[in-house]
Every structure is written in C-alpha cells, then in structure tokens.
Scaffold this active site. Sequence first.
Site, PDB file in Angstrom:
ATOM      1  N   ASP A 194     -11.991  12.850   1.830  1.00  0.00           N
ATOM      2  CA  ASP A 194     -13.241  12.912   2.609  1.00  0.00           C
ATOM      3  C   ASP A 194     -13.025  13.423   4.032  1.00  0.00           C
ATOM      4  OD1 ASP A 194     -14.510  11.602   0.414  1.00  0.00           O
ATOM      5  OD2 ASP A 194     -13.740   9.713   1.184  1.00  0.00           O
ATOM      6  N   LYS A 222     -14.374   2.964   4.107  1.00  0.00           N
ATOM      7  CA  LYS A 222     -15.164   3.186   2.892  1.00  0.00           C
ATOM      8  C   LYS A 222     -15.240   1.951   1.998  1.00  0.00           C
ATOM      9  CE  LYS A 222     -13.583   6.550   0.034  1.00  0.00           C
ATOM     10  NZ  LYS A 222     -13.466   7.858  -0.638  1.00  0.00           N
ATOM     11  N   ARG A 238       7.356  16.238   2.610  1.00  0.00           N
ATOM     12  CA  ARG A 238       7.618  15.085   3.474  1.00  0.00           C
ATOM     13  C   ARG A 238       8.865  14.319   3.038  1.00  0.00           C
ATOM     14  NH1 ARG A 238       6.416   9.758   2.918  1.00  0.00           N
ATOM     15  NH2 ARG A 238       4.945  10.067   1.211  1.00  0.00           N
ATOM     16  N   ARG A 255      12.313  14.785  -2.694  1.00  0.00           N
ATOM     17  CA  ARG A 255      11.357  14.568  -3.781  1.00  0.00           C
ATOM     18  C   ARG A 255      10.976  15.803  -4.570  1.00  0.00           C
ATOM     19  NH1 ARG A 255       7.357  10.313  -0.893  1.00  0.00           N
ATOM     20  NH2 ARG A 255       8.962   8.720  -0.988  1.00  0.00           N
ATOM     21  N   HIS A 307       5.240  12.696  -6.322  1.00  0.00           N
ATOM     22  CA  HIS A 307       6.314  11.688  -6.317  1.00  0.00           C
ATOM     23  C   HIS A 307       6.998  11.710  -7.676  1.00  0.00           C
ATOM     24  CE1 HIS A 307       8.410   7.879  -5.972  1.00  0.00           C
ATOM     25  NE2 HIS A 307       8.086   7.839  -4.690  1.00  0.00           N
ATOM     26  N   GLY A 352       7.935   1.607  -0.406  1.00  0.00           N
ATOM     27  CA  GLY A 352       9.279   1.871   0.124  1.00  0.00           C
ATOM     28  C   GLY A 352       9.526   1.287   1.492  1.00  0.00           C
ATOM     29  N   GLU A 409      16.570   6.123   0.812  1.00  0.00           N
ATOM     30  CA  GLU A 409      15.682   6.847  -0.109  1.00  0.00           C
ATOM     31  C   GLU A 409      16.094   8.313  -0.142  1.00  0.00           C
ATOM     32  OE1 GLU A 409      11.513   5.996   0.562  1.00  0.00           O
ATOM     33  OE2 GLU A 409      11.913   3.853   0.680  1.00  0.00           O
ATOM     34  N   HIS A 464       1.069  12.503  -4.870  1.00  0.00           N
ATOM     35  CA  HIS A 464       1.383  11.348  -4.021  1.00  0.00           C
ATOM     36  C   HIS A 464       0.928  11.525  -2.581  1.00  0.00           C
ATOM     37  CE1 HIS A 464       3.555   7.814  -2.758  1.00  0.00           C
ATOM     38  NE2 HIS A 464       4.351   8.498  -1.953  1.00  0.00           N
TER      39      HIS A 464
HETATM   40  C1  SIN Z   1       8.199   5.182  -2.232  1.00  0.00           C
HETATM   41  O1  SIN Z   1       8.325   3.995  -2.018  1.00  0.00           O
HETATM   42  O2  SIN Z   1       8.885   5.797  -3.019  1.00  0.00           O
HETATM   43  C2  SIN Z   1       7.112   5.917  -1.518  1.00  0.00           C
HETATM   44  C3  SIN Z   1       7.321   5.888  -0.071  1.00  0.00           C
HETATM   45  C4  SIN Z   1       6.854   7.161   0.535  1.00  0.00           C
HETATM   46  O3  SIN Z   1       5.963   7.815  -0.008  1.00  0.00           O
HETATM   47  O4  SIN Z   1       7.414   7.570   1.537  1.00  0.00           O
END
Ligand code: SIN
Length: 539
Positions: free
Chosen positions: A224, A51, A387, A291, A245, A64, A129, A352
């Site tokens: 889309d 796009k 996720r 998250r 997020h 991340g 993370e 996010h």
């Molecule tokens: C982040 O860096 O916090 C995002 C990475 C992700 O969405 O897995």
Amino acid sequence: METVIPRYLVPFHPKQVPHFFTDVLVVGGGLAGLRAALAVDAGLSALVVTKRELAVSNSCQAQGGIACVLSSEDRFEDHMADTLTAGGSLCSKTTVEHVVREGPRRIRELIEWGTEFDHIGNDLALGREGGHGRNRVAHALGDATGKEVMRAMIEQATARPAIGIWENTFTLDLLTDRQACRGAVVWNPRHGKTLVWAKQTILATGGVGQLYRETTNPEVATGDGMAIAYRAGAELRDMEFVQFHPTVLYIAGSSRQLITEAMRGEGALLIDRNGDRFMPDYDPSAELAPRDIVSRAIVSQMEKTRHPNVYLDLRHLDPDRVRARFPGIAAICAKFNLDITRDRIPVRPGAHYMMGGVVVDLQGRTTLPGLWAAGEVACTGLHGANRLASNSLLEALVFGASAGNGASLAARQVDDTYRALSLTNPRVMPDNGSVPFDVADIRASLKALMWRAVGLRRTAECLIEARENVHHWCHYVLERQLAGPEGWELQDMLTVARLIIEAASLRTETRGGHVRTDYPDPDDEHWTRHLAFCRGNDS
Ligand code: SIN
C-alpha cells in the site's frame, strides 16, 4: 488502451468528511513506524495509523534477529563489506556505513526500552546467518526476535501521551497540495473517510510479499505505501529486486511459515530428497551463502531431483540446544507431526522482502516535500540488489529514528496556517455502483501470476505475459471506485505489480534478487545503475 491511474482511489469532499490535525502522521505501526513516532518531539503531536492491530506486522513476525557489530571480535568494516557483497554493486556505500555505524546505539536504546535479548552469560548471544562473515545477529526468545522487540516498542509508544494510535484504519491516499504532502485520507469502519492533516508525514507501511502466492509475509503486506507514494508523485526505485527467502516451510495445509536462516547459522544442512547435501556444489560458503544464491540453488536442486521441495536437516545437532534455540519453529512443526530434532523439515523459497521502494535520502526524506519513509517501504540504498540477512530490522531502527527526528524538526518550521489549505483537486469520480468482479479471485490470480512469471526466475516471455495480464486487470480495476479495504488493497497490489514487472522487463541481466534466465549474468557495463519510477515520468 493505457490505464488511467486516478490520483485518489476514492472521492471525498472536504466539506463532507471529518478532519483531524496532527503535527506528524506516521502511516504504519511496525518497527520503523513506532521508532519514528518515538523520535517525534514530546512537544509535538504524532498519530500512528495502522491497517490492523499494532501486533500484526512483518516486524512482529521477524525470527532471525538484528545484525549489528556488538562484539570485540567484529568490526564495522566487516559488516559493511558483507552488506556490500550481498547487495551486488547497487548499495549506497554512504548509507551502508551510516546504518552499520549507528547500529550499536539503536540496540542499546532497545535494551533501555526493555527488550530482552538472548544472552550467553553476561554477553549478548550473537547468531550467524547467510552472507555474514561473523556471528553478529542479536536475537530474542530464541527465534521470535520481532515479537519481543515489538512488545517493548508497543509498550513505549502506547505510554506516550503525545502519540495517538489508530488501529484498523486503512490509509487510502496521501493528500497533496502544491506539490507537497499534507497528510492522508484514511478510512475505518467507525468514522468512514477522514482527512488527516499533518505538517509532516512518514510512510512505514512495510513490503509487498502478498503480491506472491508463496510468501513469508503476513496478510497486511500488500504494498500500500508504495502505491500511495506513487500516486502522490514520489519517486520509487529498484522495484525489480524482490528477495526470495530460501527456506519457507512447505507442508500441505500449513501457512507458509518462515524457517529462519539462523538455523543454518547453527549448523542445519540443506539436503535433497535423496538425502544428499547439495549447497557445497553451488557456493563455497555452502548453506551460509547469501540468500539469492541459496534460493537459486534450491530451485535447481528441486528440478534436478524432480521434487517440490528440499529439506533442512538438524538431526546431527544437539537436540536440547535446537529446541531451546528454535522454540517457535519447533512448535509450528510439531503441529504437523514433525520433530525438528529427528525429522527433516520440508522447505522451498518464497517471496520475503522488497529491496526497492520509495527513494529516501540519508535522513529518510522522500522526493515529495513533507513526506518521509522508513523500513521496507523505503529504498535507502542499504540493500542494493539483495539484502543481507537481518539487516532489515537494523535499517528500520536507524531510518525510523532519523525520519522521526527529521520530520519533527521540519514540522516545527511549518506554522499552523497549513490548516487553512484546501485540496485543489479532490478528484470526485462517479460512483460505478456495485463491483462487477470478484476481488478475491483477481487477487488470487495476480498472486499466482507473479509467482509463476515474476518470481525467482524471469524471462522476457514470462514478463510479457505478466504485463499483458496485469494491464488487462488494471484497466477494469484501477479506474473503478471500490468501496472497502479489500478492493483498495487489490488496487494497490496491481499498481505495485505493474512497477515490478516493468522494472524486471527493463533490466536485461541477472543481479541479486533479480534473475533473468535469458540474461543469466550480471552486465556491469550497462546495469550498475538504478531504475526509477515517478508517476508520469518513469525511467
Ligand atoms: C530469517 O530469520 O531468516 C529472516 C531474517 C531476515 O529476513 O533478515
């Protein structure tokens, strides 16, 4: 009155528009799309349609990194267990195992293609993370992994003569004939509408963050791919599961920049306006909980303290290390006179990632013959209801490669007679003339509504309001023929918003990214199942 969703957004007559032929068409130029194109046999032609420019995608913005079992201290079983825990009982175990085990191969390939991951000595530097029990996130340029990975991928893709790339080209709809996908109708300012006939088509158009007022996603993430797949008759699933997020920069005047979770992995703490650390009150894993838990805790704390945000605090960490590890975020914050080693960073959650999308099997095949999908647009079963951090680039690589391979093999089975096919139903709608409404205004209203009523916390009452508004807008926007990408994007956004609202209304429980405050607990008895949508047959 029920809105009629036209099969095609625009009229086109096959005798009046240019035609282009390719073996494999890839719609989308992010990580999944380019990985898919690179998997197409060198003897076949591939066309990537995107796009905007290749450098504009969610993948390019990823901070991340890529979660993967890359050290002797880690095990596939542990990565799988963390992914399943985050996913709230809705992941496909087979998909999780497949992706996790294939990860190291895909990372090695990226390195061979020139990606420079960060190292400590001779070893890959692996970050931590939320939701991960170990350090397993490979990263690059400190906090600009996507930029580096995409640099290498773009170099590879543009060097291959068999891969054509059309930038600034909007894909309006998939072409279907006899219940199979045959390519797409695309538009760009230079050639207008073009019918791209493809033996196999791969969708890799990314997510839907722009449906929400607060989002980490770039302007292009307007859903889309999900809308065009829905119009073409493919099945979509898990549309109620949008991930918010926890930490998006919240400064008046700044764009809503992601503040990577890797900061919490390095020891950053979440504090409220009074300077109190609150995450240990909500979850034993504190700042490194999955998250959905951290986002919900932040909103509760914002309410308790009557403040529009909370803060990330890195002041106790080694300033040199912080600057070296997060150079991009340090630079963004510096523009607003914030020194991340000395000042608190104001953050709050934002939309996010879409866990749902176009249903695919383990190879990336959708329910519509001839159509494949990879990356955020696809629902592979890896993420379930929520996720795990940094599993998205991993999934894009694994499914991009398998969709590209699968499409390539399938294209070899299709002979060139496909070129003689003609559309049996190129719906030609009457031209409604000039647009009687302000596209930008409806877009802004939709984003505000989705954020307020279909965001981090949902109730039946809010969802009814959202549904009524969106149906009303759909009625006069979807049935109309619009003349350019802004209008088509709005039509796609409304199409996807309807599905999210519908799914969120039906799921009367709280699970992963889907929080119903009127049904605050998971209901395993009734809801360890998926909601699927297929045009004319939604369930
Ligand atoms: C982040 O860096 O916090 C995002 C990475 C992700 O969405 O897995």
